[in-house]
Enzyme design. Structure first.
Site, PDB file in Angstrom:
ATOM      1  N   LYS A 141      46.501  35.091  30.343  1.00  0.00           N
ATOM      2  CA  LYS A 141      45.450  35.039  31.380  1.00  0.00           C
ATOM      3  C   LYS A 141      45.506  33.728  32.161  1.00  0.00           C
ATOM      4  O   LYS A 141      46.059  32.721  31.704  1.00  0.00           O
ATOM      5  CB  LYS A 141      44.054  35.176  30.767  1.00  0.00           C
ATOM      6  N   VAL A 160      53.552  28.572  25.260  1.00  0.00           N
ATOM      7  CA  VAL A 160      52.722  28.255  24.088  1.00  0.00           C
ATOM      8  C   VAL A 160      51.846  27.024  24.340  1.00  0.00           C
ATOM      9  O   VAL A 160      52.304  26.049  24.955  1.00  0.00           O
ATOM     10  CB  VAL A 160      53.642  27.991  22.871  1.00  0.00           C
ATOM     11  N   ALA A 161      50.598  27.084  23.845  1.00  0.00           N
ATOM     12  CA  ALA A 161      49.630  25.980  23.988  1.00  0.00           C
ATOM     13  C   ALA A 161      49.565  25.514  25.437  1.00  0.00           C
ATOM     14  O   ALA A 161      49.554  24.331  25.744  1.00  0.00           O
ATOM     15  CB  ALA A 161      49.984  24.824  23.051  1.00  0.00           C
ATOM     16  N   GLY A 209      48.255  32.649  25.031  1.00  0.00           N
ATOM     17  CA  GLY A 209      49.381  33.357  24.406  1.00  0.00           C
ATOM     18  C   GLY A 209      49.065  33.797  22.983  1.00  0.00           C
ATOM     19  O   GLY A 209      49.376  34.929  22.587  1.00  0.00           O
ATOM     20  N   SER A 263      46.125  34.342  21.729  1.00  0.00           N
ATOM     21  CA  SER A 263      45.103  35.391  21.816  1.00  0.00           C
ATOM     22  C   SER A 263      45.734  36.728  22.188  1.00  0.00           C
ATOM     23  O   SER A 263      45.310  37.781  21.689  1.00  0.00           O
ATOM     24  CB  SER A 263      44.049  35.022  22.870  1.00  0.00           C
ATOM     25  N   ALA A 264      46.742  36.695  23.059  1.00  0.00           N
ATOM     26  CA  ALA A 264      47.441  37.937  23.427  1.00  0.00           C
ATOM     27  C   ALA A 264      48.117  38.523  22.195  1.00  0.00           C
ATOM     28  O   ALA A 264      48.069  39.740  21.967  1.00  0.00           O
ATOM     29  CB  ALA A 264      48.467  37.653  24.525  1.00  0.00           C
ATOM     30  N   ASP A 278      39.288  34.097  23.514  1.00  0.00           N
ATOM     31  CA  ASP A 278      40.034  34.784  24.577  1.00  0.00           C
ATOM     32  C   ASP A 278      40.584  36.142  24.149  1.00  0.00           C
ATOM     33  O   ASP A 278      41.183  36.851  24.960  1.00  0.00           O
ATOM     34  CB  ASP A 278      41.212  33.914  25.044  1.00  0.00           C
TER      35      ASP A 278
END
Ligand code: ATP
Length: 285
Positions: free
Chosen positions: A9, A100-101, A106, A108-109, A138
């Protein structure tokens, strides 16, 4: 194997309020799902195992834990507790495309995709958003997708209309911890008596609906902490980019060729994406 994918997102607007008794902050977020998706494939195995592949470079992939602290295993544990099913060992493959981070949700996906895959595998009918909200703020949005207002800690979602536009996302190859960003924001605000959530004007929603760039696009209370952690982000902000979530990803609305040539001289990686994409979904049954 059962596979499911879920989107990362952008935060098109992100206002952070006070820290609550449960440790979460009140937020007002306008989330938009993007065309960068991770795919999680799961099968029952004799012991827990995680395999990681994907298009990210080695430095990025090295930031993802491959032991049981991975968010996919945390999610599976929560799924078994909620369903009352006997927990089983799982082999989980993550095909990772979301940096990443990076403030792109990512992890949360991957949690959202895990929930969709497990629901199909065990033929349950659980409220995945409810389970997801216990994993991370998220996760419910990654399940939903599209464009939505997120309030409360971000888990209370209201879908809104938006036209699909293209963004360029630039990301340095090191991450920022979301927890540390919120912590620094609280420190920076320590002297303030009252902390109010800022809300966008009604023209923000109309512009998104029409596919026009809102004037308040990218307003984000976590941009300042992100800049403190990574002062080099200023170069990207000077090119009219906006920090997503806790950063360090910086996105640009409808990028042109000039921007792309300017970024070729910077040390960030970048990717073109479309917005307003579908939420988590099964890829195979
Ligand atoms: P958000 O925007 O939701 O705050 P983020 O996008 O900035 O989060 P993530 O990519 O979710 O950050 O990663 C945060 C941390 O979570 C990583 O540094 C990593 O140690 C840990 N992590 C655990 N599981 C995963 C996973 N499957 N993918 C990515 N990171 C994971």
């Amino acid at each position: 194997m059962i596979s499911a994918s879920a989107p990362g997102k952008l935060n098109l607007f992100f206002s952070v309020g006070r820290v609550r008794d449960d440790g979460y902050h009140d937020v007002f977020s306008i989330y938009q799902a993007i065309s960068l998706r991770d795919t999680v494939s799961i099968r029952i195995a004799s012991e827990n195992k995680l395999n990681l592949t994907g298009t990210l470079n080695q430095k990025q992939l090295a930031m993802v834990p491959v032991d049981e602290s991975n968010i996919c295993f945390q999610t599976a544990r929560e799924f078994f507790i909620t369903s009352g099913l006997e927990p089983v060992a799982l082999e989980i493959n993550i095909e990772k495309h979301i940096p990443v981070a990076a403030g792109l949700a990512g992890g949360s996906a991957d949690a959202a995709a895990t929930l969709v895959a497990l629901q199909a595998m065990f033929e349950t009918d659980l409220d995945l958003s409810d389970i997801g909200s216990r994993i991370g703020a998220d996760v419910p949005f990654s399940l939903l997708g599209g464009t939505a207002i997120g309030s409360d800690s971000g888990v209370n979602l209201e879908p809104i209309d938006a036209t699909e536009v293209e963004y360029l996302i630039a990301y340095p190859n090191s991450g920022i911890s979301t927890k540390q960003s919120f912590h620094l924001l609280d420190e920076l605000r320590a002297d303030q008596q009252e902390i109010q959530l800022t809300l966008p004007g009604s023209d923000f929603y109309e512009d998104l609906r029409m596919g026009e760039c809102p004037i308040q696009l990218g307003q984000n209370d976590l941009a300042l902490p992100a800049l403190s952690f990574m002062p080099q982000l200023q170069t990207l902000l000077d090119l009219d980019g906006f920090v997503s979530g806790s950063g360090p990803s910086v996105y640009f609305w409808e990028p042109d060729a000039t921007l792309i040539s300017q970024l070729e001289e910077s040390s960030s990686s970048w990717v073109l994406v479309s917005g307003n994409q579908p939420g988590a979904r099964l890829e195979t049954a």
